[in-house]
Design a protein around this motif. Structure first.
Motif, mmCIF file in Angstrom:
data_model
loop_
_atom_site.group_PDB
_atom_site.id
_atom_site.type_symbol
_atom_site.label_atom_id
_atom_site.label_comp_id
_atom_site.label_asym_id
_atom_site.label_seq_id
_atom_site.Cartn_x
_atom_site.Cartn_y
_atom_site.Cartn_z
ATOM 1 N N ALA A 99 -27.792 8.290 -33.043
ATOM 2 C CA ALA A 99 -28.882 9.264 -33.152
ATOM 3 C C ALA A 99 -28.691 10.146 -34.378
ATOM 4 C CB ALA A 99 -28.962 10.114 -31.879
ATOM 5 N N ARG A 100 -27.450 10.562 -34.642
ATOM 6 C CA ARG A 100 -27.179 11.379 -35.837
ATOM 7 C C ARG A 100 -27.419 10.571 -37.111
ATOM 8 N NH1 ARG A 100 -22.454 12.503 -33.152
ATOM 9 N NH2 ARG A 100 -21.202 11.660 -34.849
ATOM 10 N N ALA A 101 -27.033 9.296 -37.093
ATOM 11 C CA ALA A 101 -27.249 8.438 -38.264
ATOM 12 C C ALA A 101 -28.740 8.302 -38.550
ATOM 13 C CB ALA A 101 -26.612 7.066 -38.042
ATOM 14 N N ARG A 102 -29.513 8.097 -37.523
ATOM 15 C CA ARG A 102 -30.967 7.952 -37.708
ATOM 16 C C ARG A 102 -31.580 9.258 -38.191
ATOM 17 N NH1 ARG A 102 -35.373 5.144 -33.719
ATOM 18 N NH2 ARG A 102 -36.970 5.043 -35.330
ATOM 19 N N ALA A 103 -31.148 10.367 -37.586
ATOM 20 C CA ALA A 103 -31.649 11.677 -38.010
ATOM 21 C C ALA A 103 -31.248 11.967 -39.455
ATOM 22 C CB ALA A 103 -31.130 12.771 -37.076
ATOM 23 N N GLY A 104 -30.134 11.389 -39.880
ATOM 24 C CA GLY A 104 -29.654 11.570 -41.252
ATOM 25 C C GLY A 104 -30.352 10.670 -42.260
ATOM 26 N N GLY A 105 -31.322 9.885 -41.786
ATOM 27 C CA GLY A 105 -32.112 9.075 -42.704
ATOM 28 C C GLY A 105 -31.677 7.630 -42.838
ATOM 29 N N ASP A 110 -28.869 -0.046 -42.451
ATOM 30 C CA ASP A 110 -27.807 0.839 -42.953
ATOM 31 C C ASP A 110 -26.764 1.086 -41.868
ATOM 32 O OD1 ASP A 110 -29.194 1.142 -45.380
ATOM 33 O OD2 ASP A 110 -30.176 3.000 -44.726
ATOM 34 N N VAL A 111 -27.239 1.381 -40.656
ATOM 35 C CA VAL A 111 -26.334 1.658 -39.541
ATOM 36 C C VAL A 111 -25.515 0.412 -39.207
ATOM 37 C CG1 VAL A 111 -26.226 2.218 -37.071
ATOM 38 C CG2 VAL A 111 -27.728 3.524 -38.599
ATOM 39 N N ALA A 112 -26.182 -0.752 -39.194
ATOM 40 C CA ALA A 112 -25.471 -2.004 -38.898
ATOM 41 C C ALA A 112 -24.401 -2.278 -39.946
ATOM 42 C CB ALA A 112 -26.459 -3.165 -38.818
ATOM 43 N N ALA A 113 -24.719 -2.064 -41.205
ATOM 44 C CA ALA A 113 -23.746 -2.303 -42.276
ATOM 45 C C ALA A 113 -22.564 -1.349 -42.152
ATOM 46 C CB ALA A 113 -24.415 -2.152 -43.641
#
Length: 128
Positions: A99-105, A110-113
């Motif tokens: 959730a923080r990663a998504r909120a961070g843009g 990107d998250v998977a990598a």
């Protein structure tokens, strides 16, 4: 029961997606030994894929010893995988992190990598 989601743009064969999603459900404890997988017809109705694709995935899972087909009854889980139940505190921490990663843009890729890079760092040389 597991509900399959097919991503036609992923580049991953449809039957492989079914195998991967079944294994994930086994690892997270969503499927237990004795549980019945959806019938090929149920999967076809939910995903609009070819019945032979579902059967190919189920045969692969059977070949790996994870499920067994019982004529006239369906396909049933023989054994589970892993020890990471969905209720684990780590699940909550990872959920917060995502959730923080998504909120961070960051987007999904990107998250998977990022997550894959961290996995490689901590699990070098281990196969999944």
């Amino acid at each position: 029961m597991v509900e399959y989601r097919i991503d036609r743009r992923s580049g991953v064969a449809t039957y492989v997606q079914i195998v991967q999603q079944t294994k994930q459900a086994l690892r997270l404890g969503h499927l237990q030994p004795g549980d019945r997988l959806p019938t090929a017809r149920e999967v076809v109705e939910a995903t609009a894929i070819n019945p032979n694709t579902v059967l190919k995935a189920y045969r692969e899972l059977e070949r790996e010893g994870l499920v067994e087909a019982r004529r006239g009854l369906g396909t049933f889980v023989k054994r589970s995988l892993g020890t990471a139940p969905a209720e684990s505190p780590l699940h909550g921490e990872l959920d917060d992190w995502a959730a923080r990663a998504r909120a961070g843009g960051l987007d999904r890729d990107d998250v998977a990598a990022l997550f894959t890079a961290v996995l490689e760092k901590h699990f070098q040389g281990e196969s999944s």
